[in-house]
Design an enzyme around this catalytic site. Structure first.
Site, PDB file in Angstrom:
ATOM      1  N   SER A  80      43.523  35.819  28.325  1.00 32.74           N
ATOM      2  CA  SER A  80      44.203  36.051  29.984  1.00 32.74           C
ATOM      3  C   SER A  80      45.645  36.750  29.730  1.00 32.74           C
ATOM      4  O   SER A  80      46.303  37.609  30.190  1.00 32.74           O
ATOM      5  CB  SER A  80      44.973  34.794  30.737  1.00 32.74           C
ATOM      6  OG  SER A  80      43.800  34.101  31.532  1.00 32.74           O
ATOM      7  N   ASP A 301      41.490  38.606  35.954  1.00 36.76           N
ATOM      8  CA  ASP A 301      41.592  39.489  34.569  1.00 36.76           C
ATOM      9  C   ASP A 301      40.209  38.902  33.969  1.00 36.76           C
ATOM     10  O   ASP A 301      40.527  40.170  32.828  1.00 36.76           O
ATOM     11  CB  ASP A 301      42.840  38.226  33.885  1.00 36.76           C
ATOM     12  CG  ASP A 301      42.417  37.306  34.447  1.00 36.76           C
ATOM     13  OD1 ASP A 301      42.029  36.848  35.098  1.00 36.76           O
ATOM     14  OD2 ASP A 301      43.334  36.119  33.776  1.00 36.76           O
ATOM     15  N   HIS A 302      39.747  38.217  34.606  1.00 33.80           N
ATOM     16  CA  HIS A 302      38.137  37.967  33.205  1.00 33.80           C
ATOM     17  C   HIS A 302      37.433  36.827  34.781  1.00 33.80           C
ATOM     18  O   HIS A 302      38.325  35.955  35.964  1.00 33.80           O
ATOM     19  CB  HIS A 302      38.656  37.454  32.318  1.00 33.80           C
ATOM     20  CG  HIS A 302      39.726  36.172  32.234  1.00 33.80           C
ATOM     21  ND1 HIS A 302      39.485  34.969  32.685  1.00 33.80           N
ATOM     22  CD2 HIS A 302      41.189  35.931  31.977  1.00 33.80           C
ATOM     23  CE1 HIS A 302      40.081  34.179  32.283  1.00 33.80           C
ATOM     24  NE2 HIS A 302      41.394  34.928  32.566  1.00 33.80           N
TER      25      HIS A 302
END
Length: 364
Positions: A80, A301-302
């Site tokens: 992150s 973010d992912h």
């Protein structure tokens, strides 16, 4: 006949030119305000599961969508900190680093560009305020878990609004419950700069000033299911403060605990956290539709946990047997949603740092 074709060709050339100008004008329009929402760890399957269990989502109101590749500078699977840095600065860095290049040089972030343009800035999260994503928008440090340094940098960052958790990071180490390793009293530092509130009850009562910090828990905020307030309500309070700036604002909102629930492979909590994040999407879109000059961008973010929903997973609108390929982050692409002036810039497949660069260009 030749004259006829010449007229057609001339018309086509003029039409193409006008279309190019129109598209260019759309692309170049800069919004007065930007609301950037990040669902930490939120992949397509997370949204799918929340849609199944909780019904239609406000995410469905977007008409412009895309995907982005999430890798960091040193790994296809980002953490992150690196992902937040890419989204905040438009540059990739190594995992564990916030707001800096891999070799330690500070990277200018979206909020710093916005302040240069005279705009108000804020972050609203459900994690502790010095956590990786908000840190990437307000600090520059080589190690994401050095919360003492990051908390102090945030207090001096110039943010107008900070709403989240992490009160134990603001008291000196001599205070019972403090997580600091030094004697700095960051809460008093903040109080010298702006009003500070420490409970949701007080936050609800306070008449929104131009600047405000609300630290609502000693650690992360409680999970969505255990709160009597939503991320949407917190976002609304942030907007009340930031909209007082005549030159506009930039607000970053994070549904931080989608990721925490995904690490725990806790599907009921995952869908609850996505639903809570969606309340912030609603607040943001409602504001943008009324305002007419606000860009709303939603992404992650992912992806966390590698969720899939195979046959016999769904029974009576409940996810009863999800498949998790991991208890950690994955390299899967994540969705991007956009609404408002400049939204068309975010369609298609792009790299994570492209998203950050495009946002920065829109506030310069």
């Amino acid at each position: 006949m030749l004259t006829h074709f010449r007229h057609i060709r001339s018309f086509c050339l003029i039409f193409a030119l006008l279309l190019t100008v129109a598209v260019s004008a759309q692309t170049d329009i800069k919004p007065r305000n930007i609301i950037f929402l990040i669902g930490d760890g939120m992949g397509v399957a997370h949204i799918t599961a929340a849609r199944i269990e909780h019904g239609p989502l406000n995410l469905e109101r977007f008409k412009i969508m895309g995907l982005h590749m999430t890798g960091s500078a040193n790994d296809y699977v980002t953490d992150s900190a690196a992902a937040g840095t890419a989204l905040a600065t438009g540059f990739k860095t190594n995992n564990d680093v916030v707001g800096q290049t891999p070799d330690g040089k500070p990277l200018k972030n979206l909020m710093e560009y916005a302040r240069e343009a005279g705009k108000a800035t804020g972050v609203t999260v459900t994690s502790i305020l010095p956590h990786a994503t908000p840190a990437a928008f307000s600090a520059h440090h080589i190690a994401r878990y050095h919360y003492d340094t990051i908390t102090e940098q945030q207090a001096n960052s110039g943010l107008d609004v900070m709403i989240g958790g992490g009160l134990s990071n603001y008291y000196p180490q001599t205070t019972p419950g403090s997580r600091r390793k030094d004697d700095k009293h960051i809460l008093n530092l903040l109080r010298s700069k702006m009003p500070v509130v420490l409970s949701i009850e007080t936050l609800r009562k306070v008449k929104a000033p131009k600047q405000l910090t609300a630290i609502l828990s000693s650690g992360h905020l409680p999970p969505a299911i255990k709160r009597d307030y939503t991320l949407g309500e917190l976002t609304g309070k942030a907007l009340e403060c930031l909209t007082q700036n005549e030159k506009g604002f930039v607000l970053m909102v994070e549904g931080s605990q989608i990721d925490l629930a995904s690490h725990d492979q806790d599907m009921p909590r995952i869908t609850g956290e996505v639903k809570d994040f969606d309340t912030a999407v609603k607040t943001s879109l409602d504001f943008a539709e009324k305002d007419g000059n606000t860009l709303v961008v939603v992404t992650a973010d992912h992806e966390t946990a590698g969720i899939t929903l195979p046959m016999k997973t769904i029974v009576n609108d409940k996810i009863v047997k999800p498949t998790f390929s991991s208890d950690n982050h994955t390299a899967a692409m994540v969705p991007v949603f956009a609404y408002g002036p400049g939204a068309e810039n975010f369609a298609g497949i792009q790299a994570i740092d492209d998203v950050g660069r495009k946002l920065i260009e829109l506030v310069k």
